[in-house]
Design an enzyme around this catalytic site. Sequence first.
Site, short mmCIF file in Angstrom:
data_model
loop_
_atom_site.label_atom_id
_atom_site.label_comp_id
_atom_site.label_asym_id
_atom_site.label_seq_id
_atom_site.Cartn_x
_atom_site.Cartn_y
_atom_site.Cartn_z
N MET A 30 0.31 -1.23 -0.29
CA MET A 30 0.04 -0.13 -0.08
C MET A 30 1.19 1.25 -0.38
O MET A 30 0.84 2.15 0.29
CB MET A 30 -1.05 0.02 1.42
CG MET A 30 -1.87 -1.09 0.96
SD MET A 30 -3.46 -0.63 2.25
CE MET A 30 -2.76 -0.76 3.67
N GLY A 31 1.97 1.19 -0.41
CA GLY A 31 2.88 2.42 -0.15
C GLY A 31 3.71 2.85 0.89
O GLY A 31 3.53 1.99 2.14
N LEU A 33 6.60 3.18 1.65
CA LEU A 33 7.47 2.20 1.32
C LEU A 33 8.53 2.33 2.73
O LEU A 33 8.91 3.58 2.66
CB LEU A 33 7.93 1.89 -0.25
CG LEU A 33 7.45 1.37 -0.72
CD1 LEU A 33 7.39 0.63 -1.94
CD2 LEU A 33 6.22 0.28 -0.35
N HIS A 37 9.36 -3.16 3.24
CA HIS A 37 8.87 -3.64 2.09
C HIS A 37 10.56 -3.66 1.16
O HIS A 37 10.13 -4.76 0.36
CB HIS A 37 8.43 -2.47 1.62
CG HIS A 37 7.23 -2.41 1.89
ND1 HIS A 37 6.86 -1.03 2.46
CD2 HIS A 37 5.54 -2.59 2.26
CE1 HIS A 37 5.81 -0.45 3.01
NE2 HIS A 37 5.09 -2.22 3.53
N ARG A 187 2.79 2.72 9.19
CA ARG A 187 1.37 3.71 10.20
C ARG A 187 2.57 3.78 11.64
O ARG A 187 1.83 4.74 12.36
CB ARG A 187 0.45 2.75 11.03
CG ARG A 187 -0.30 2.34 9.96
CD ARG A 187 -2.02 1.88 10.53
NE ARG A 187 -2.75 1.32 9.43
CZ ARG A 187 -3.18 0.20 8.57
NH1 ARG A 187 -2.77 -0.35 8.67
NH2 ARG A 187 -4.47 1.31 8.07
P1 AMP Z 1 1.07 -2.97 3.66
O1 AMP Z 1 2.03 -1.72 2.75
O2 AMP Z 1 1.40 -2.72 4.77
O3 AMP Z 1 0.18 -4.09 3.22
O4 AMP Z 1 2.68 -3.56 3.40
C1 AMP Z 1 3.08 -4.42 2.54
C2 AMP Z 1 3.70 -5.70 2.83
O5 AMP Z 1 4.45 -5.08 3.49
C3 AMP Z 1 2.75 -6.96 3.59
O6 AMP Z 1 3.11 -8.26 2.54
C4 AMP Z 1 3.22 -7.24 4.78
O7 AMP Z 1 3.76 -8.06 5.66
C5 AMP Z 1 4.74 -6.12 4.68
N1 AMP Z 1 5.28 -5.63 5.19
C6 AMP Z 1 5.46 -4.72 6.25
N2 AMP Z 1 6.07 -4.85 7.36
C7 AMP Z 1 6.73 -5.12 7.27
C8 AMP Z 1 7.66 -5.93 8.27
N3 AMP Z 1 8.47 -4.52 9.13
N4 AMP Z 1 8.56 -6.70 8.10
C9 AMP Z 1 8.50 -7.80 6.23
N5 AMP Z 1 7.37 -7.27 6.26
C10 AMP Z 1 6.13 -6.49 6.30
#
Ligand code: AMP
Length: 280
Positions: A30-31, A33, A37, A187
């Site tokens: 969802m960006g 980044l 990510h 967040r």
């Molecule tokens: P999001 O942008 O929050 O939807 O996350 C996109 C992807 O990044 C999802 O598969 C999350 O589980 C992964 N992700 C987010 N935060 C972390 C983190 N701290 N460590 C590893 N993967 C992450």
Amino acid sequence: MELCRTVDEMRGVSAAARRAGREIGFVPTMGALHAGHASLIDAARRDDGLAVVSIFVNPTQFGPNEDYARYPRDEAGDLALCRAGGVDAVFLPTVEAMYPPGAATRVSVPSLAGRLCGVFRPGHFDGVATVVAKLLHIVTPDRAYFGEKDAQQLAIIRRMARDLDLPVRIVGCPIIREPDGLALSSRNAYLSPAEREQARCISAALRTARSSVSAGERESSRLIAEMTRVITDAGACRIDYVSIVDPDSLEDMPRVESRALAAIAVHIGRTRLIDNMTLG
Ligand code: AMP
């Protein structure tokens, strides 16, 4: 790096890669980044010929009183991170491209979506499963990479891929943390300095449970009480749940005899944060 803003453009890039005999690795996001990510992007680059990232703040996975409107958005920063990470193509669809008028189909994994975060965010995981199913159909990856940070999401996507016979391997990747243990999250940007300090209690609670299990504790109720104490001692936090569950079925485990997942969701001020750790 190719930028695809329509479904047809993305399909074209994937089709050309296939014709060239390249495997496709896909990281949906969802960006906003960050290094979490980036670790998924590294994995895709290592294993696959074409690394694709999608950036889409998916409205259907936010509840009416959640943070859809204020969710952090930084297209320029995200594209710079993708470029630096060696991404081959970025898919940046509009909401209208993903949900044209009349879009009515939903993908749901009710037995897993009703637990943990699903209790507090009704409909959230239907939104996630639906958008990920759509993205997998558009990008047609050989492998798709998801963070273990969102353990419930990962369990749901794995189950969906299996149940729908999707021709993709779902790869889980370890949680990337700040030096003090806080799991990276888009967040975290909402946290004030004082809240950021408080947020350390989440990973601290999980580490406490892990040490207790190493020292021989097996009773989930005692481990949960211990984690809850670490969080409440940190001050003004509202707990959604502190649970110990089976990592695949997400059912509560009364005792930690095999691999178990300790999972926490807590509000720090107005920010809801989740984290988890395997035990045993
Ligand atoms: P999001 O942008 O929050 O939807 O996350 C996109 C992807 O990044 C999802 O598969 C999350 O589980 C992964 N992700 C987010 N935060 C972390 C983190 N701290 N460590 C590893 N993967 C992450």
